[in-house]
Design a protein around this motif. Structure first.
Motif, PDB file in Angstrom:
ATOM      1  N   ASP A  96       3.524   8.468  -9.629  1.00 29.33           N
ATOM      2  CA  ASP A  96       2.894   7.238 -10.083  1.00 29.33           C
ATOM      3  C   ASP A  96       1.922   7.521 -11.224  1.00 29.33           C
ATOM      4  OD1 ASP A  96       4.317   5.913  -8.177  1.00 29.33           O
ATOM      5  OD2 ASP A  96       2.647   5.594  -6.799  1.00 29.33           O
ATOM      6  N   PRO A  97       1.580   6.489 -12.008  1.00 28.40           N
ATOM      7  CA  PRO A  97       0.750   6.719 -13.198  1.00 28.40           C
ATOM      8  C   PRO A  97      -0.753   6.726 -12.953  1.00 28.40           C
ATOM      9  CG  PRO A  97       1.476   4.451 -13.170  1.00 28.40           C
ATOM     10  CD  PRO A  97       2.143   5.112 -11.998  1.00 28.40           C
ATOM     11  N   HIS A  98      -1.204   6.515 -11.711  1.00 26.30           N
ATOM     12  CA  HIS A  98      -2.639   6.634 -11.432  1.00 26.30           C
ATOM     13  C   HIS A  98      -2.920   8.093 -11.024  1.00 26.30           C
ATOM     14  CE1 HIS A  98      -0.535   5.052  -7.808  1.00 26.30           C
ATOM     15  NE2 HIS A  98      -1.146   6.073  -7.231  1.00 26.30           N
ATOM     16  N   ILE A  99      -3.925   8.682 -11.612  1.00 24.59           N
ATOM     17  CA  ILE A  99      -4.238  10.105 -11.439  1.00 24.59           C
ATOM     18  C   ILE A  99      -5.543  10.235 -10.659  1.00 24.59           C
ATOM     19  CG2 ILE A  99      -4.688  12.283 -12.612  1.00 24.59           C
ATOM     20  CD1 ILE A  99      -1.814  11.146 -12.963  1.00 24.59           C
ATOM     21  N   TRP A 125      -3.675   4.512  -4.700  1.00 23.65           N
ATOM     22  CA  TRP A 125      -3.396   5.279  -3.479  1.00 23.65           C
ATOM     23  C   TRP A 125      -4.288   6.500  -3.269  1.00 23.65           C
ATOM     24  CZ3 TRP A 125      -1.469   2.652   0.051  1.00 23.65           C
ATOM     25  CH2 TRP A 125      -0.466   1.708  -0.180  1.00 23.65           C
ATOM     26  N   PRO A 126      -4.647   7.264  -4.306  1.00 18.93           N
ATOM     27  CA  PRO A 126      -5.506   8.435  -4.061  1.00 18.93           C
ATOM     28  C   PRO A 126      -6.970   8.085  -3.878  1.00 18.93           C
ATOM     29  CG  PRO A 126      -4.177   8.651  -6.087  1.00 18.93           C
ATOM     30  CD  PRO A 126      -4.161   7.216  -5.699  1.00 18.93           C
ATOM     31  N   GLY A 127      -7.320   6.813  -4.043  1.00 17.91           N
ATOM     32  CA  GLY A 127      -8.719   6.422  -4.124  1.00 17.91           C
ATOM     33  C   GLY A 127      -9.085   6.233  -5.582  1.00 17.91           C
ATOM     34  N   GLY A 149      -2.429  15.211  -0.875  1.00 18.16           N
ATOM     35  CA  GLY A 149      -3.480  14.211  -1.018  1.00 18.16           C
ATOM     36  C   GLY A 149      -3.196  13.182  -2.094  1.00 18.16           C
ATOM     37  N   ARG A 150      -1.944  12.825  -2.282  1.00 20.38           N
ATOM     38  CA  ARG A 150      -1.524  11.828  -3.274  1.00 20.38           C
ATOM     39  C   ARG A 150      -1.891  12.259  -4.687  1.00 20.38           C
ATOM     40  NH1 ARG A 150      -3.052   6.716   0.685  1.00 20.38           N
ATOM     41  NH2 ARG A 150      -1.349   7.107   2.145  1.00 20.38           N
ATOM     42  N   PHE A 152      -8.602   2.235   3.686  1.00 19.56           N
ATOM     43  CA  PHE A 152      -7.315   2.770   4.122  1.00 19.56           C
ATOM     44  C   PHE A 152      -6.876   2.186   5.463  1.00 19.56           C
ATOM     45  CE2 PHE A 152      -6.823   5.466   0.644  1.00 19.56           C
ATOM     46  CZ  PHE A 152      -8.058   6.031   0.357  1.00 19.56           C
ATOM     47  N   CYS A 153      -7.020   0.879   5.557  1.00 19.80           N
ATOM     48  CA  CYS A 153      -6.569   0.183   6.760  1.00 19.80           C
ATOM     49  C   CYS A 153      -5.061   0.245   6.861  1.00 19.80           C
ATOM     50  CB  CYS A 153      -7.038  -1.268   6.704  1.00 19.80           C
ATOM     51  SG  CYS A 153      -6.441  -2.279   8.060  1.00 19.80           S
TER      52      CYS A 153
END
Length: 954
Positions: A449-452, A484-486, A416-417, A12-13
């Protein structure tokens, strides 16, 4: 939104990377199938068509193709479709494993309607087919096909002999495939496959491929398909977005081919054939006489080589009787190749630009009329901090008398995204915040966004996992990638069950804290995977029915867009028009909303490239498109930001957006002089919203682009074929943005030898067919006119607009209209009578003609599809302005709006009177006439927009 290098994401730079790292993305030499296909050189085709056993139907033929080297067999199908369109499919004759084909209804609107196909002649060497006014000639050996429009050759398939079709096989004919069959199809190689294996040398990258640290397994071996498509008689081709490159496509002789593979490429490099966020494998060829198009329906990674040359007529020896003139004709040769799937092409034979746009629209659909607010101004940044910040921005527009319709929130508004949630500290009363904004007629947009996020306590993650709705790895475990959430999972949007469940999450009972005035932004849906190969998903990941990600990659973003659109539509009871913005796209994405050009930079070159990028998107149907105003990365200087606002106010999707680490740049934060010009640019957009709305309705009905290259309106004028810094909005407005620093004047090409053009600031008339110099001095402008960008109204057009600018577009719904009537210079000889005195005749013959339409509905619902709308046609001829109803089923809605002013520009003589006639009523109207500018202003006709009327100028 930015995508950092994978290591930077994981820790997370916060450092902004200043340019794209090209090493993260493959070149053709690093792609096994691209190398193999590109190494296949032009020569006589390896394939012959068995014309002695053709299966002929009323609208289609089926022919076997045989590889002369290894006897492998393919099935060629040719379908005659409605409206001068031909479909060509090439597939395995007897597949040992099914190949992926995009289901009908996903990209294609429906199964295309077939037309009559007649066999004109046939022997063992060739057969000639008739499809409407077109001829298709199929040659047996070597196999190739030629297409003629009105006896003129316009397209040729496989004339270079580049058909290469890699058939699935097992690694060894003595070893059964280890992977499970798709849909129960036997995967053991048959006799024909074994013959091919015996004659095919093994090459690198055929069974597995490595890029950096990522390995791509290929359990079924190589599967690419490729073919050449030539355009005899053409010098210019357009389309195949998305690339940050010229409007007219360039030769790839000395570069990589144009690549179509949806990728997260932030701060992308310009003038480069690298892949970007979206892929539309659709190309248009145009010359002074004809336009044709080809749509290559394939969802896999695709590359396209282009060569532009002057070809010997002998290349088309079979067509020699049809080729006229010199021994040399211009030609563009293209070579298309995809990693998997089948060859499935749609040939659109025009013959004019408007025909090609209609034909493509029949196949993949057009943009449904957006709600009015979507065409107005949008304010966004990553991120507005909290509810107080949103309220402050909302109030700032009112304080500075600048209209706005939409305020956006990026990923930091979530918990937290975790999408479909809110940060409880920053947005504790999100529904109340949205209601406060919507009280002024405005909307809000949040990002989904589509990433969960991988989190067992996150309800979305748990619900999707419980239903087994996530994409899998090749070993059937859940695919896990960084975003983005990891650590994140990715829903399999190719599955209708997933799309249906995703859509249900947008209901206000599910998306807590939302209201019906909240709309959605889908970002990162290429899909973006920070630690994946090329910042995307591994190709051997598995989707529904066992299809690999390599088969479906380029349609994944479309499916996300579609599912979200259907969710917002469902939330509104299937009556409210959704607004959904998507970064990734494919052919057909236009049916689900808007797209934009991604993570651009605050730089003059990025402002300049936005014009050809958006023109290209419009050519391939993605009409509701725009670029981030000011540039997403870095801080624009005031002049650049101001010029960007001026340009974007004449682009279909008008949104300001900025990176988290940039300075705040709401319009009122500009220096005073720049603030004034920026404010005027935004207000100009609102004045012209009636025209924008009418043009978007035309697009839905006909497929005509909203933002048009000049050649679309002037197809015979070769001078326009390369022009990309000047464009049309609809058929009536010509725009030339300022895209270089320090410009005090710019040269503008006005097309059309028989046209006249009117400067929208001064109403000064200019003849077409020439370059004109226009003052655009921004730095020392003494008045607003000298600081504007050149915008011209076409002589012969009528444009509706509104001059009472309010806080938001919907608050202007009942406000009165002003009609701008710009006259051409055609003589009105039909009105001549020898009984009319000579001076009156001379006066009348100097007055020109004009026409234009106005479309109106309720601006938000789908009732217009049931006929609840108003459409009027305004016509000026013989010094009379008339209004008539052109609603196909009669007027079924009423409007409170009326006409308060008519401005006639180019009127040659001072009138003596102006009269209004509506039915049995007649009255005189007041007017002013500016003899120096030849502008007639008719005041307060006071006619409801629903009424038929005639205004007569004496």
């Amino acid at each position: 939104m930015i995508t950092r290098a994978p290591i930077a994401v994981i820790i997370f730079c916060a450092v902004i990377i200043q340019a794209v790292d090209k090493s993260n993305f493959k070149t053709c030499s690093q792609s096994g199938f691209c190398k193999r296909q590109r190494d296949h050189k032009p020569a006589e085709s390896q394939y012959r068509a068995l014309l002695d056993a053709v299966e002929i139907g009323p609208s289609a033929i089926k022919v076997h193709l045989v590889n002369k080297q290894n006897s492998a067999k393919l099935l060629l199908e040719v379908f005659a479709l409605q409206d001068n369109t031909v479909r060509v499919k090439i597939n395995d004759l007897e597949p040992n494993k099914l190949r992926y084909e995009i289901p009908v209804g996903d990209v294609l609107v429906q199964e295309p309607q077939q037309a009559s196909l007649q066999v004109h002649s046939k022997d063992s060497s060739h057969m000639k087919l008739k499809v409407q006014d077109n001829t298709v000639i199929l040659y047996a050996s070597p196999f190739h096909m030629d297409f003629l429009s009105s006896d003129t050759p316009v397209m040729s398939l496989n004339s270079q002999g580049l058909l290469k079709y890699e058939q699935y096989r097992s690694k060894s004919k003595n070893e059964a495939a280890e992977d499970k069959p798709v849909d129960g199809v036997d995967e053991n190689p048959g006799e024909e496959q074994e013959k091919e294996e015996e004659n095919t040398a093994e090459e690198p990258d055929m069974w597995e491929e490595t890029f950096k640290t990522h390995q791509d397994s290929k359990p079924y071996g190589p599967s690419s398909v490729g073919m050449d498509i030539s355009f005899p008689g053409f010098e210019f081709v357009y389309g195949i977005p998305e690339h940050a490159d010229d409007l007219a496509l360039k030769s790839t002789k000395d570069t990589d081919p144009y690549r179509l593979y949806n990728l997260d490429v932030f701060e992308y490099e310009l003038n480069n054939p690298m892949a970007l966020y979206g892929s539309v494998p659709y190309m248009i060829a145009h010359n002074e006489e004809k336009s044709v198009g080809v749509f290559w329906q394939n969802a896999a990674e695709t590359w396209i080589d282009i060569r532009s040359n002057t070809a010997d007529r002998g290349m088309f020896s079979k067509l020699v009787d049809f080729v006229k003139g010199d021994d040399k004709i211009p030609q563009v040769d293209t070579h298309w190749f995809s990693e998997s799937g089948i060859i499935d092409m749609f040939i659109m034979l025009g013959p004019q630009p408007k025909d090609v746009f209609r034909q493509y629209g029949l196949l993949t659909g057009t943009t449904p009329l957006p709600p009015l607010f979507a065409l107005a101004y949008h304010q966004c940044r990553w991120n507005y901090n909290d509810e107080h910040d949103v309220a402050s921005v909302d109030a700032g527009f009112d304080e500075h008398d600048i209209p706005v319709d939409v305020i956006w929130l990026d990923i930091e508004h979530t918990d937290g995204r975790r999408y479909f949630t809110w940060d409880a500290h920053k947005f504790p009363h999100s529904d109340e915040m949205i209601r406060n904004v919507s009280a002024k007629g405005r909307k809000m947009v949040t990002i989904v966004d589509p990433h969960i996020k991988k989190d067992s306590n996150y309800f979305i993650c748990q619900q999707f996992q419980d239903r087994d709705l996530f994409i899998k790895n090749k070993d059937d475990s859940i695919y896990d990638g960084w975003c983005w959430p990891g650590s994140s999972y990715y829903p399999d949007f190719t599955d209708p069950k997933v799309r249906e469940f995703w859509a249900s999450k947008f209901h206000t009972d599910e998306y807590k804290g939302s209201t019906n005035d909240l709309h959605i932004w889908n970002d990162m849906n290429e899909p973006s995977v920070f630690n994946g190969p090329e910042v995307t998903m591994h190709k051997d990941a598995k989707h529904m029915n066992g299809w690999e990600h390599r088969d479906v990659h380029n349609v994944y973003g479309l499916y996300v867009h579609r599912a979200t659109y259907e969710g917002i539509k469902l939330r509104g009871g299937n009556n409210h028009r959704p607004f959904v913005l998507s970064r990734a796209f494919y052919a057909g994405s236009q049916r689900y909303g808007a797209v934009w050009t991604g993570d651009n930079k605050a730089d003059w070159t990025h402002l300049k490239i936005s014009m050809p990028m958006l023109l290209t998107l419009n050519l391939v149907g993605l009409t509701q498109s725009g670029a981030d105003v000011g540039g997403f990365f870095t801080n624009p200087e005031p002049e650049l930001l101001t010029r960007w606002y001026q340009a974007a106010s004449y682009q279909p999707f008008f949104r300001a957006h900025a990176h988290l680490d940039t300075r705040r740049r709401e319009p009122w934060l500009q220096p005073p002089d720049h603030k004034q010009v920026t404010r005027e640019a935004i207000r100009t957009r609102y004045r012209l919203l009636p025209y924008w709305y009418t043009v978007f309705q035309e697009n839905e009905a006909t497929g005509m682009p909203v933002m048009r290259p000049l050649w679309v309106e002037f197809p015979k004028e070769k001078e326009t074929f390369r022009i990309e810094d000047t464009f049309m909005i609809g058929s009536s407005l010509l725009v030339r943005p300022v895209t270089d620093a320090g410009m005090t004047s710019v040269s503008v090409y006005l097309p059309g030898q028989d046209q006249v053009w009117y400067d929208r600031d001064t109403w000064q008339m200019k003849n077409g067919g020439q370059q004109v110099l226009v003052n655009v001095n921004l730095q020392k402008a003494k008045n607003m006119l000298s600081s504007q960008i050149p915008v011209f109204q076409r002589g012969g057009s009528i444009i509706p607009q509104k001059t009472r600018i309010r806080r938001s577009s919907i608050l202007m719904a009942d406000d009165p209209y002003t009609l701008i009537v710009a006259l051409d210079k055609k003589n009105a000889l039909s009105s001549f009578s020898w009984k009319t005195d000579f001076l009156s005749f001379i006066s009348k013959r100097q007055q020109g003609h004009a026409k234009g339409d106005l479309y109106e509905d309720d601006y938000y619902s789908f009732r217009y599809k049931n006929g609840q709308y108003i459409k009027r046609r305004f016509t000026f001829a013989n010094s009379k302005l008339s209004s008539s109803d052109i609603h196909s089923g009669g007027i079924s809605m009423k409007s409170n709006a009326w006409i308060e002013r008519v401005i006639v520009v180019g009127y040659a003589q001072h009138p003596s009177s102006v009269g209004l006639s509506t039915g049995s009523k007649q009255s005189d109207l007041s007017f002013d006439y500016d003899s120096e500018r030849r502008v007639l202003t008719i005041r307060k006709p006071g006619i409801n927009i629903n009424e038929d009327f005639t205004i007569t100028v004496q």
